[in-house]
Scaffold this active site. Structure first.
Site, PDB file in Angstrom:
ATOM      1  N   GLY A 145      -8.064   1.352  31.447  1.00  0.00           N
ATOM      2  CA  GLY A 145      -8.520   2.733  31.374  1.00  0.00           C
ATOM      3  C   GLY A 145      -9.613   2.960  30.348  1.00  0.00           C
ATOM      4  N   TYR A 146      -9.838   4.237  30.030  1.00  0.00           N
ATOM      5  CA  TYR A 146     -10.967   4.681  29.214  1.00  0.00           C
ATOM      6  C   TYR A 146     -12.241   4.090  29.818  1.00  0.00           C
ATOM      7  CZ  TYR A 146     -12.707   7.229  25.244  1.00  0.00           C
ATOM      8  OH  TYR A 146     -13.339   8.173  24.456  1.00  0.00           O
ATOM      9  N   LEU A 147     -12.394   4.398  31.098  1.00  0.00           N
ATOM     10  CA  LEU A 147     -13.389   3.725  31.929  1.00  0.00           C
ATOM     11  C   LEU A 147     -14.810   4.065  31.511  1.00  0.00           C
ATOM     12  CD1 LEU A 147     -11.683   4.348  35.387  1.00  0.00           C
ATOM     13  CD2 LEU A 147     -11.391   2.388  33.847  1.00  0.00           C
ATOM     14  N   HIS A 148     -15.676   3.077  31.669  1.00  0.00           N
ATOM     15  CA  HIS A 148     -17.106   3.272  31.378  1.00  0.00           C
ATOM     16  C   HIS A 148     -17.924   2.714  32.548  1.00  0.00           C
ATOM     17  CE1 HIS A 148     -16.875  -0.935  30.381  1.00  0.00           C
ATOM     18  NE2 HIS A 148     -16.026  -0.698  29.392  1.00  0.00           N
ATOM     19  N   GLU A 149     -19.220   2.712  32.382  1.00  0.00           N
ATOM     20  CA  GLU A 149     -20.129   2.295  33.454  1.00  0.00           C
ATOM     21  C   GLU A 149     -19.882   0.840  33.889  1.00  0.00           C
ATOM     22  OE1 GLU A 149     -22.473   2.893  36.397  1.00  0.00           O
ATOM     23  OE2 GLU A 149     -21.679   4.536  35.210  1.00  0.00           O
TER      24      GLU A 149
ATOM     25  N   SER B 184     -14.544  -0.301  26.060  1.00  0.00           N
ATOM     26  CA  SER B 184     -13.778   0.903  25.705  1.00  0.00           C
ATOM     27  C   SER B 184     -13.635   0.991  24.190  1.00  0.00           C
ATOM     28  CB  SER B 184     -12.398   0.854  26.356  1.00  0.00           C
ATOM     29  OG  SER B 184     -12.523   0.657  27.744  1.00  0.00           O
TER      30      SER B 184
ATOM     31  N   GLY C  28     -15.233  -8.145  34.820  1.00  0.00           N
ATOM     32  CA  GLY C  28     -16.511  -8.179  34.111  1.00  0.00           C
ATOM     33  C   GLY C  28     -16.623  -9.470  33.304  1.00  0.00           C
TER      34      GLY C  28
ATOM     35  N   HIS D  64     -16.875  -0.583  34.141  1.00  0.00           N
ATOM     36  CA  HIS D  64     -15.797  -0.469  35.131  1.00  0.00           C
ATOM     37  C   HIS D  64     -16.333   0.149  36.431  1.00  0.00           C
ATOM     38  CE1 HIS D  64     -13.364  -0.093  31.254  1.00  0.00           C
ATOM     39  NE2 HIS D  64     -12.845  -1.153  31.828  1.00  0.00           N
TER      40      HIS D  64
ATOM     41  N   GLN E 140      -0.073  -7.777  25.980  1.00  0.00           N
ATOM     42  CA  GLN E 140      -1.265  -8.535  25.603  1.00  0.00           C
ATOM     43  C   GLN E 140      -1.803  -8.136  24.231  1.00  0.00           C
ATOM     44  OE1 GLN E 140      -3.497  -6.967  29.186  1.00  0.00           O
ATOM     45  NE2 GLN E 140      -5.239  -7.080  27.802  1.00  0.00           N
TER      46      GLN E 140
HETATM   47  O1  PAF Z   1      -9.579  -6.684  30.922  1.00  0.00           O
HETATM   48  C1  PAF Z   1      -8.654  -5.844  30.801  1.00  0.00           C
HETATM   49  O2  PAF Z   1      -8.892  -4.632  30.740  1.00  0.00           O
HETATM   50  C2  PAF Z   1      -7.212  -6.327  30.764  1.00  0.00           C
HETATM   51  O3  PAF Z   1      -7.106  -7.521  30.072  1.00  0.00           O
HETATM   52  C3  PAF Z   1      -6.578  -6.435  32.144  1.00  0.00           C
HETATM   53  C4  PAF Z   1      -7.235  -7.509  32.995  1.00  0.00           C
HETATM   54  C5  PAF Z   1      -6.660  -5.104  32.869  1.00  0.00           C
HETATM   55  C6  PAF Z   1      -5.095  -6.810  32.017  1.00  0.00           C
HETATM   56  O4  PAF Z   1      -4.388  -5.840  31.304  1.00  0.00           O
END
Ligand code: PAF
Length: 292
Positions: free
Chosen positions: A32-36, A187, A148, A38, A62
């Site tokens: 989330g907190y998507l940007h260009e 993000s 990405g 994503h 993670q």
């Molecule tokens: O790249 C990320 O944003 C994360 O590592 C992912 C692949 C969504 C897994 O939580």
């Protein structure tokens, strides 16, 4: 656009939309907190598949104990708007309880590839990535998954996992998207103070300079890394976590003299640099032909 918050909902909608798996699914996993960056993945997923699925889940497994899990930026409303604009058909927005109803006793450990670069300073990070990505792949059954290349190590690790475990999906690496001054979109850029934001451009600048240096006749891996580190050090607050040149995607070290004899395989120049408490990563891939 459908928003599914439970696994049951997700499966029902995907089954109906994909006509029982007969229509292709493109998937973009995110926190989330998507940007260009994503957005470019979401558009690609929609362009190359019948159904485009986005997941937004800040995956606790993670993050290390002293990392930014609690303050990881979130903006669900803005994410949903951008996803809709990019043509996403289904957004999967699960809770932690949905994804981990009980502590997982199963791990996905990709050995070797994960003990270097980000894996060295973030132990177990890639175990958590492997676990969540494996779970999402099982739930969504995507034909293609879009990642990405800013997280080049993550792409290599997931490709290895897909090969080793025979996941029936194609990993599609996509180019890093950058700000006009070169800073790779992330993000986490939102954490940077104005002063550190200005200095952070040193990452992409040093990668760009390295592109020229790497072609010098007498250049060795060691001297290239020294020059890059010196260049990064010219930013007063930059603290280098790592700067490394490795084969890609094996992430094995290069022979010291390899650059002088021309590259035998693609090489990844990868870096992680801290500004205050914000850790940024960036990389560049060099091909034997000299291309990007
Ligand atoms: O790249 C990320 O944003 C994360 O590592 C992912 C692949 C969504 C897994 O939580």
């Amino acid at each position: 656009m459908i928003v599914a918050r439970t696994i049951t909902d997700l499966k029902e909608h995907l089954y109906a939309l994909s006509e029982g798996g007969r229509r292709s699914i493109g998937f973009v996993p995110t926190m989330g907190y998507l940007h260009e960056g994503h957005a470019s993945l979401m558009r690609e997923a929609k362009a190359k598949n019948v159904i485009a699925v986005l997941s937004v889940f800040v995956n606790p497994t993670q993050f290390g104990p002293n990392e930014d899990l609690d303050r990881y930026p979130r903006d669900e409303e803005r994410d949903l708007k951008l996803a809709d604009e990019c043509g996403i058909d289904v957004v999967f927005l699960p809770t932690v309880q949905q994804m981990y109803p009980k502590p997982s006793k199963t791990s996905i450990i990709v050995s070797g590839l994960t003990d270097r670069l980000c894996g060295a300073s973030r132990p177990r990070h890639f175990d958590g990535v492997g676990l969540i990505v494996g779970k999402l792949f099982h739930l969504i059954k995507p034909d293609r998954v879009y990642f990405g290349m800013k997280d080049a190590q993550q792409v290599a690790v997931i490709q290895q996992m897909v090969d080793d475990l025979n996941f029936d999906t194609v990993i599609v690496p996509c180019p890093t998207v950058r700000e006009p001054d070169g800073l790779a979109l992330s993000s986490r850029n939102v954490y940077l103070s104005a002063e550190h934001r200005a200095q952070a451009v040193i990452l992409s600048q040093s990668l760009e300079q390295a592109r020229g240096w790497i072609q010098e006749e007498t250049m060795t891996a060691g001297s290239l890394l020294s020059r890059v580190k010196e260049r990064i050090g010219s930013a007063p607050d930059a603290v280098i976590d790592y700067v490394e040149l490795l084969r890609y995607p094996s992430l094995e070290p290069l022979d010291e003299q390899e650059l002088t004899h021309k590259l035998e395989s693609p090489a990844l120049l990868a870096m992680a640099v801290k500004f205050g408490t914000t850790r940024l990563i960036d990389n560049s891939l060099y091909h034997p032909s000299g291309g990007v």
